[in-house]
Design an enzyme around this catalytic site. Structure first.
Site, PDB file in Angstrom:
ATOM      1  N   HIS A 321     -25.016  10.775 -38.741  1.00  0.00           N
ATOM      2  CA  HIS A 321     -25.480  10.236 -40.019  1.00  0.00           C
ATOM      3  C   HIS A 321     -26.957   9.893 -40.003  1.00  0.00           C
ATOM      4  O   HIS A 321     -27.607   9.910 -41.059  1.00  0.00           O
ATOM      5  CB  HIS A 321     -24.672   8.992 -40.390  1.00  0.00           C
ATOM      6  CG  HIS A 321     -23.318   9.288 -40.935  1.00  0.00           C
ATOM      7  ND1 HIS A 321     -22.202   9.401 -40.134  1.00  0.00           N
ATOM      8  CD2 HIS A 321     -22.884   9.494 -42.201  1.00  0.00           C
ATOM      9  CE1 HIS A 321     -21.149   9.672 -40.888  1.00  0.00           C
ATOM     10  NE2 HIS A 321     -21.536   9.739 -42.148  1.00  0.00           N
ATOM     11  N   GLY A 322     -27.506   9.555 -38.864  1.00  0.00           N
ATOM     12  CA  GLY A 322     -28.922   9.206 -38.843  1.00  0.00           C
ATOM     13  C   GLY A 322     -29.409   8.834 -37.459  1.00  0.00           C
ATOM     14  O   GLY A 322     -28.630   8.404 -36.599  1.00  0.00           O
TER      15      GLY A 322
END
Length: 475
Positions: A321-322
């Site tokens: 996700h990041g």
């Protein structure tokens, strides 16, 4: 270009659909590819080049694997092809993160190391890279055919309805639809209705909650009322934003004759974190299960290894996700709960109101780390939720919380809780039919009026607000 913009709604989409239905079927993949590249390149033409290179790389290695199945050459081709796709993620998504983390260990920053290379994250790179990897692995496993039709494959990778934020599709699920798919007025109407519902979720609910969530997460040392209201606002904002995008993607696919997998199934009524991950971002959960959890051994080796596998998958899912330690924390949180539920049997316990509320609290706590800009910010926010920053709401903060935003928050909570019943009601009336086969007036008027009202309100809201991209564009 984003779905919730006037240029998409009133220029790109009508023009694309008109050309699509005027084009003979055998040329439609080429048209989809041209339209998808135009859609993606509207933002940054240079990043379109990265998408094209990734597509060519995956296509070539897929052909090599297919021509050498059962040999070491296929194994090496799969490994090299997958490594190349992962390198795209490694460079563009994680290089800055690793450099900054290494510099922090040395008590300096990237500039102090003499490094000044900060890359911009290409929109959608996580999604099309995962689709590319799944194609290579599926061909190697003989689960998908190594297609010789470049336009079909490139259109699959670049398919604009889901290009920048999913659902994560697999070629083996769509290859038959590229060869033959139906286009009917009913399917097109279903697609329009689904798209409109998604547009309403994004523009009318998620965007209305954004200021409230931003206020809470950007205020230093938030007090308990602000922290809890902000956490709830973000919880609802993220769901209606992302599920709204998925609805719009599925709706656009139906307008083009495609049927995509569902990506959400009323996740906020889950009785456990295990159930939550069967209902939230389903395409990612299935991808992580098939291409990471099962290859690691799944639950086939031992209980201890199962818990390690669950933790590993969720931490890597968090990093997907990041590139931030907050996503690692979020992954550990969910992985720990999955392991705990499996160990204690909570995952198989009957669903009760208490279980649902407990699950919602666990998810809410996790979303704080997901939204925070750093570990320190997350800890400060948690302190606020515990009342360690005080219980009073400062006047300068209180005046920024409008009645309208609180009303939308209450509406969002109601819709998320009652979604299964609303879906049944809408579906029964939308598809109601008389004995002679004609749609019943009583079954179609209300849904038609509802979708028309949603679209009209969404367009009016778009006209008065500034640019608001989908939250998952940053992932």
């Amino acid at each position: 270009m984003v779905f919730s913009s006037e240029v998409f709604l009133f220029l790109f989409l009508p023009l694309f659909l008109a050309l699509y239905y005027l084009t003979p079927f055998r040329y439609r993949s080429a048209l989809i590819l041209a339209g998808s590249w135009t859609f993606y390149g509207w933002w940054r033409v240079d990043f379109l080049g990265l998408l094209i290179l990734t597509t060519l790389w995956t296509y070539v290695f897929g052909r090599i694997i297919g021509a050498n199945l059962g040999t070491r050459r296929a194994t090496w081709a799969c490994a090299i092809g997958t490594a190349g796709c992962l390198a795209v993620l490694g460079v563009f998504k994680y290089l800055n993160f690793f450099i900054d983390s290494f510099a922090a260990l040395l008590g300096t920053d990237a500039a102090g190391l003499g490094i000044h290379w900060h890359l911009i994250l290409p929109i959608g790179v996580s999604f099309y890279v995962f689709q590319s990897i799944s194609y290579l692995v599926d061909v190697y496993r003989r689960d998908a055919s190594p297609t010789a039709n470049f336009f079909d494959f490139a259109a699959f990778i670049s398919l604009f309805p889901q290009l920048v934020a999913g659902p994560i599709l697999r070629f083996k699920d769509l290859e038959d639809q590229f060869r033959d798919r139906t286009h009917t007025p009913d399917k097109f109407a279903d697609g329009m209705a689904r798209f409109t519902v998604g547009l309403g979720k994004k523009v009318l609910i998620a965007d209305s909650l954004a200021p409230l969530a931003d206020l809470a997460f950007t205020t230093p040392d938030p007090t308990a009322p602000l922290a809890w209201v902000g956490a709830l606002a973000y919880m609802m904002q993220l769901y209606f934003d992302f599920s709204g995008y998925s609805d719009m993607a599925i709706g656009l696919g139906l307008m083009m004759g495609f049927r995509f997998m569902e990506n959400f199934d009323t996740p906020y009524i889950s009785g456990s974190i295990t159930e939550f991950w069967r209902r939230w971002h389903i395409s990612l959960s299935v991808w992580l299960r098939d291409y990471l959890y099962i290859p690691l051994g799944g639950n086939r080796i031992s209980d201890g290894r199962t818990y390690v596998n669950l933790m590993t998958v969720m931490v890597l899912g968090g990093l997907w996700h990041g590139a931030n330690w907050t996503f690692v924390l979020w992954g550990f949180w969910h992985g720990g709960w999955l392991a705990l539920e499996r160990w204690t049997g909570m995952a198989r316990a009957p669903k009760t109101i208490v279980a649902v509320l407990r699950t919602l609290l666990v998810v809410l706590i996790g979303w704080v780390a997901f939204r925070a800009t750093g570990i320190g910010s997350a800890m400060d926010f948690y302190a606020g939720m515990l009342g360690l920053n005080g219980w009073a709401l400062p006047f300068d903060i209180a005046v920024q919380i409008t009645r309208e935003s609180l009303a939308v928050l209450m509406l969002a909570i109601f819709l998320a809780a009652s979604e299964p019943f609303l879906n049944d009601w809408f579906g029964q009336r939308y598809h109601a039919a008389k004995p002679d086969g004609r749609l019943a007036l009583s079954g179609t008027v209300l849904p038609a009026l509802a979708t028309t009202l949603i679209f009209s309100l969404a367009v009016m809201r778009l006209a008065e607000q500034s640019f608001s991209p989908f939250l998952y564009f940053q992932f």
